[in-house]
Design an enzyme around this catalytic site. Structure first.
Site, PDB file in Angstrom:
ATOM      1  N   HIS A 142      -4.081   3.182  -2.595  1.00 28.91           N
ATOM      2  CA  HIS A 142      -3.246   4.408  -2.219  1.00 28.91           C
ATOM      3  C   HIS A 142      -3.775   5.465  -1.092  1.00 28.91           C
ATOM      4  CE1 HIS A 142      -3.433   6.328  -6.283  1.00 28.91           C
ATOM      5  NE2 HIS A 142      -3.047   7.376  -4.971  1.00 28.91           N
ATOM      6  N   ARG A 143      -2.404   5.906  -0.814  1.00 24.44           N
ATOM      7  CA  ARG A 143      -3.178   7.168   0.045  1.00 24.44           C
ATOM      8  C   ARG A 143      -2.134   8.244  -0.399  1.00 24.44           C
ATOM      9  NH1 ARG A 143      -0.844   6.858   5.394  1.00 24.44           N
ATOM     10  NH2 ARG A 143      -1.144   4.304   6.000  1.00 24.44           N
TER      11      ARG A 143
END
Length: 120
Positions: free
Chosen positions: A44-45
């Site tokens: 993810h970010r």
């Protein structure tokens, strides 16, 4: 892209002492660690959260992609800190036995801050 910081370390006959003080581009509001991991973590970010990763034991490969370039950084020294910006999609993999990855985050946990879609 991520920034690798060499943390101040003081060594003498008693051992080593590494300090995380006045070297991060944020104030840590959340601290956690990952251990006993046998698969890929992350994936993810963030919209806002900056993270600092320190491998306090063992080694781990950190893959980072900011949408323009990508790289893999191996963390295997407790005196190095990898700062990951919010836009940096990241995964952690290839953890050695007994790896402990310490994470300091600029924001408290908020599910709405996570972006789960990778860059294409």
């Amino acid at each position: 892209m991520p920034q690798l910081i060499d943390l101040p370390t003081h060594s003498d006959t008693r051992g080593d002492l590494t300090v995380v003080e006045k070297c991060l581009p944020f104030e840590a509001k959340r601290i956690y660690y990952i251990y006993n991991s046998t698969s890929v973590r992350g994936g993810h970010r963030h919209k806002e959260t900056i993270q600092a990763l320190i491998c306090v034991a063992g080694s781990v490969d950190i893959y980072v992609n900011d949408g323009k370039s990508e790289q893999t950084i191996t963390l295997n020294s407790s005196s190095q800190c990898l700062v990951i910006d919010p836009q940096d999609w990241h995964t952690m993999k290839n953890q050695s036995l007994n790896t402990v990855l310490l994470v300091l985050a600029s924001h408290y946990y908020n599910k709405e801050d996570y972006v789960d879609e990778p860059y294409h």
